[in-house]
Write an enzyme that holds these catalytic residues in place. Sequence first.
Site, PDB file in Angstrom:
ATOM      1  N   ASP A 487      39.296  46.110  37.211  1.00 22.94           N
ATOM      2  CA  ASP A 487      38.067  45.585  36.617  1.00 22.94           C
ATOM      3  C   ASP A 487      37.582  44.304  37.289  1.00 22.94           C
ATOM      4  O   ASP A 487      36.446  43.876  37.092  1.00 22.94           O
ATOM      5  CB  ASP A 487      38.320  45.263  35.137  1.00 22.94           C
TER       6      ASP A 487
HETATM    7  C1  BGC Z   1      40.869  41.019  32.968  1.00 18.20           C
HETATM    8  C2  BGC Z   1      41.080  42.486  33.222  1.00 18.20           C
HETATM    9  C3  BGC Z   1      40.356  43.289  32.208  1.00 18.20           C
HETATM   10  C4  BGC Z   1      38.905  42.857  32.080  1.00 18.20           C
HETATM   11  C5  BGC Z   1      38.249  43.616  30.963  1.00 18.20           C
HETATM   12  C6  BGC Z   1      39.414  40.707  32.832  1.00 18.20           C
HETATM   13  O1  BGC Z   1      39.246  39.379  32.522  1.00 18.20           O
HETATM   14  O2  BGC Z   1      41.456  40.279  33.996  1.00 18.20           O
HETATM   15  O3  BGC Z   1      42.457  42.791  33.227  1.00 18.20           O
HETATM   16  O4  BGC Z   1      40.413  44.645  32.543  1.00 18.20           O
HETATM   17  O5  BGC Z   1      38.834  41.491  31.839  1.00 18.20           O
HETATM   18  O6  BGC Z   1      36.957  43.279  30.761  1.00 18.20           O
HETATM   19  C1  NOJ Z   2      42.932  45.987  31.882  1.00 14.67           C
HETATM   20  C2  NOJ Z   2      41.937  47.043  31.553  1.00 14.67           C
HETATM   21  O1  NOJ Z   2      42.088  47.425  30.208  1.00 14.67           O
HETATM   22  C3  NOJ Z   2      42.100  48.231  32.456  1.00 14.67           C
HETATM   23  O2  NOJ Z   2      41.115  49.187  32.169  1.00 14.67           O
HETATM   24  C4  NOJ Z   2      42.029  47.814  33.889  1.00 14.67           C
HETATM   25  O3  NOJ Z   2      42.251  48.946  34.670  1.00 14.67           O
HETATM   26  C5  NOJ Z   2      43.035  46.734  34.194  1.00 14.67           C
HETATM   27  N1  NOJ Z   2      42.885  45.656  33.290  1.00 14.67           N
HETATM   28  C6  NOJ Z   2      42.917  46.202  35.616  1.00 14.67           C
HETATM   29  O4  NOJ Z   2      41.792  45.408  35.780  1.00 14.67           O
END
Ligand code: BGC
Ligand code: NOJ
Length: 817
Positions: A487
């Site tokens: 993400d």
């Molecule tokens: C996090 C990710 C997450 C995303 C969701 C980010 O701040 O680092 O792990 O998937 O937020 O919106």
């Molecule tokens: C947490 C999110 O829930 C997941 O969808 C994503 O793949 C990982 N973070 C990596 O960014």
Amino acid sequence: MKYGYFDDTAREYVITQPDTPLPWINYLGSEAYFGLISNTAGGYSFYKDARLRRLTRYRYNNSPLDMGGRYLYLRDNTTGKFWSPSWMPTRTQLDEYECRHGQGYTVITSKLNGIKSSTRYFVPLGESLEIWQMTLTNENASSVDLSLFSAIEFCLWDANDDATNFQRNYSIGQMEIVDEVIYHKTEYRERRDHFAYFACSENLAGFDTIREDFLGQYRGWNEPQVVVSGESTNTEAHGWQPIGSHHVKVSLKAGESKQVIFILGYQENPKDDKFDPPGSQVINKQRVKAALENYLKAENADKAFNELRDYWTMLLGKMQVTTPDEDTNRMVNIWNAYQCMVTFNMSRSASYFESGIGRGMGFRDSNQDLLGFVHMIPERARERILDLSATQLKNGGAFHQYQPLTKRGNNDVGSGFNDDPAWLVLGVSAYIKESGDWSILDELVQYENEPGSEKPLYDHLQRSIQYTLDRLGPNQLPLIGRADWNDCLNLNCFSDTPGQSFQTTTNKDGTVAESVFIAGLFVLACKEMEGLAKYCGDNDEVEKVTQAAAEMEKIVWKAGWDGDWFRRAYDDYGHVLGSKENTEGQIFIEPQGICIMAGLGVENGNAVKALDSVAEHLATPHGIVLQQPAFSQYYLHLGEISSYPPGYKENAGIFCHTNPWIMIAEAIVGRGDKAFDYYKRINPSVREEISELHKCEPYVYAQMIAGKDAPTHGEAKNSWLSGTAAWNYAAITQSILGIQPTLDGLEISPSIPAGWDGFTAIRNYRGVTYNITVTNPKHVSKGVEKVLVNGKQIGGSLIRADAQAGSGEVNVEVVMG
Ligand code: BGC
Ligand code: NOJ
């Protein structure tokens, strides 16, 4: 250092010291009513949706960290001394303390000055209420005169408004206190048809519903005025902060015990039957009568608890293993399976790191959560697949999240995460492999929740595949869109404004930035689709996806292979990322895992090369970091990934979700020792010994462990809600132990440490119980010499489900070699 121990026979983790490095929590509830509960009784409850139907209030990021929950106070009325039997919030030094977290319940037991208390918190199956069942025992030689106070703070339902809109909130709180039951009915007079109730099994000496009366002005939960004085105020809240507190007087002779039960519940009424009498403003309480009568009786509460235990025995019984490794056994047999159920229920919404306000059910997340969960309750997996696909966009894309209460796509978060749709193919395929239920493909499912747009689920899968093909970039690799699995790899975002959301802010159209990860995922999805299409006799689709996968593979070798590992992406300038050409972010874990899982490089030796690169550049004793070298500064063209300080989260943290991909890849190339070694590095049970460093619960996975660039290398954060749960479960059970559901049946192909003599497993699959014994006389780490089913050798290692259907029990012997 440890703060407790595993009681595997009871299937519990027993915390023996209340001041754990972080609150060590558990979850109550299985389907609709849920609660989070910490080892000191902190936490909150909600119905279905932690944002929209919050029953009790919780203040995040508090100091002390975990303040507010299901509190009970005991007061010795002779001396005036009072304490919390769960240690918080008074933090009175207890003579004994123990918290047992089990599956869907928590028991906190403690003793002070000869008064023992043991409180069991749980949600009965199928009910929208929680029970706190407290047993008080006087272990002194003389009698005691005690007061017991309960205390919860009601949330005004919408947790976000509740925490922000005070000009309104302070005027809307409404209560009823009838027959000694406390009812919370804020907004019931208008559009809400639901209320909460808080009841006690005993006659009350008093009650409180006004927070400041209970606590006293300028006082905290650690020394409520009412508890200090021993007298409730018996007043009704109007506005401000409604709470619920009962006061029960308990006199216990020497050696005497008594049980007191509290119930906190949620009830909905039909719109036209809300009030009693009709036309009044009084809650119609008919529908809670039965629950109150039932569960305030100890024998019924016990019965409900036993049913919950039996339910979990049944669920966990679907897969039980005995390997030479204790950490493996307890994670597979108890905790990892349990965490899979919790992540399936919660997605990424409510934990002590996820506020319950921000995120709903993730599209890619839920599809992956299925992997760890589907063998326990396939019917719920089915339901989830249909809910998810009903939010799918007509162009095959997906709303990134949906709200669990409304089951509608979340417009605030939107779509455009180009990996999302491919996960649906994987989720559906995993469901069918487990259940053999092909009928799901014919289910008519809406697009974008629009009536009239129904198409068979199969059509949704076809559009998922087409979505990627419609979005190829300059190298013919898939365009990344807002982001792929990572993400935080926001290659089209270019955010320079503080506070902007990397995930939702307006993106560039993005016709250049490409993802090698999605390429690998696409190949994998195509291979799954091929299997499904074959079964359906859809030759056109078979041809289409085999060709598309083959072409994509070619593209990966052309533009996605760096010589020693798979590249990660191309940015908006068309520059490569995850390559030796880069100074930072030269090698990423995700494409190594996903491409090898998709079969790339397995034949030509590149998979082994890539895995050796992972071992060399990314592996640490605490797990495998996401990439190296970490980004030392913020890069506008890379986005959130570079916003994190080096070693944390996606910027070279040990992002545990991705580690099992490497375990699976190692298993695929036959290196069982390596796969298992990685498995052990992040296994929370192994890390129990270093709890003071790891900090999070030793019984569940955390999303992240700080990487080698971080000053706190080895420290975990974000426990519970992570794809880590499902993928580790899949890695150990399906790849390392090698018990793999396929479309045709169970395939058994272990990839274990060569030192193992073997292992046994009981696996319930499509209604048949397989008693599996694997022996490893030649001490290999991969390779099956023969498989015997009920004593008869079969060809290969696939046990066809149709051949065993209706068998009840089947004995399987697998000889490795
Ligand atoms: C996090 C990710 C997450 C995303 C969701 C980010 O701040 O680092 O792990 O998937 O937020 O919106
Ligand atoms: C947490 C999110 O829930 C997941 O969808 C994503 O793949 C990982 N973070 C990596 O960014």
